[in-house]
Design a protein around this motif. Sequence first.
Motif, PDB file in Angstrom:
ATOM      1  N   LYS A 194      -5.009   6.163   5.503  1.00  0.00           N
ATOM      2  CA  LYS A 194      -6.456   5.901   5.568  1.00  0.00           C
ATOM      3  C   LYS A 194      -6.760   4.689   6.429  1.00  0.00           C
ATOM      4  O   LYS A 194      -7.690   4.703   7.246  1.00  0.00           O
ATOM      5  N   GLU A 195      -5.979   3.615   6.235  1.00  0.00           N
ATOM      6  CA  GLU A 195      -6.197   2.401   7.034  1.00  0.00           C
ATOM      7  C   GLU A 195      -5.929   2.656   8.517  1.00  0.00           C
ATOM      8  O   GLU A 195      -6.656   2.167   9.383  1.00  0.00           O
TER       9      GLU A 195
ATOM     10  N   LEU B  90       0.830  -1.197   0.000  1.00  0.00           N
ATOM     11  CA  LEU B  90       0.000   0.000   0.000  1.00  0.00           C
ATOM     12  C   LEU B  90       0.872   1.257   0.000  1.00  0.00           C
ATOM     13  O   LEU B  90       1.978   1.267   0.532  1.00  0.00           O
ATOM     14  N   SER B  91       0.371   2.318  -0.602  1.00  0.00           N
ATOM     15  CA  SER B  91       1.095   3.587  -0.612  1.00  0.00           C
ATOM     16  C   SER B  91       0.890   4.299   0.728  1.00  0.00           C
ATOM     17  O   SER B  91       0.085   3.873   1.559  1.00  0.00           O
TER      18      SER B  91
ATOM     19  N   ASN C  16      -0.549   7.162   1.366  1.00  0.00           N
ATOM     20  CA  ASN C  16      -1.916   7.674   1.533  1.00  0.00           C
ATOM     21  C   ASN C  16      -2.877   6.562   1.937  1.00  0.00           C
ATOM     22  O   ASN C  16      -3.741   6.758   2.798  1.00  0.00           O
ATOM     23  N   GLU C  17      -2.741   5.410   1.318  1.00  0.00           N
ATOM     24  CA  GLU C  17      -3.622   4.286   1.663  1.00  0.00           C
ATOM     25  C   GLU C  17      -3.359   3.794   3.079  1.00  0.00           C
ATOM     26  O   GLU C  17      -4.283   3.410   3.802  1.00  0.00           O
TER      27      GLU C  17
ATOM     28  N   LYS D 222      -8.731   4.569  10.061  1.00  0.00           N
ATOM     29  CA  LYS D 222      -9.890   3.688  10.257  1.00  0.00           C
ATOM     30  C   LYS D 222      -9.761   2.880  11.541  1.00  0.00           C
ATOM     31  O   LYS D 222     -10.750   2.596  12.212  1.00  0.00           O
TER      32      LYS D 222
END
Length: 105
Positions: free
Chosen positions: A22-23, A15-16, A18-19, A26
Motif C-alpha cells: 500500500k505504501e 510493516l507487513s 500488505n502494508e 502511494k
Amino acid sequence: MNKLKFCISLREKGLSNNEIVKELTKHGFEESELDYYLKKSDEIYLNQLLNNKPKVVRKKASRTFKSLILIASLVLLISVLMGYATIGVIGLFLFWSLIKFSSYR
C-alpha cells in the motif's frame, strides 16, 4: 537505489507485506516493480539483521587458572574422603572398644 532504501526502511518499521505494498503504491511504484523491491528488501533486511547481531564476548579463563581450580577441587575431594575415612576409623575404634569392654563384664 532510493526506492530500495525506502522499501527497506518500511521493513525496519515492522510493516507487513500488505502494508508495504500500500505504501509503495502511494509513492508511485509500478506493479512490475513491487515484487522485485519486496524480495530485494527482504534479502537486504534479513542480511542486515543477521550480520548486525551483537556478538557475545565471553571472557575465557586461562588454562593455568582452570588447572589450579581443578587441582584445588581434587585436593578438597581427597580431604573430604580422608575426613570420612578418619571418622569411620574413629567410629570403628569406638565401636570395637565398646564391644570389648562389654564382653569382659
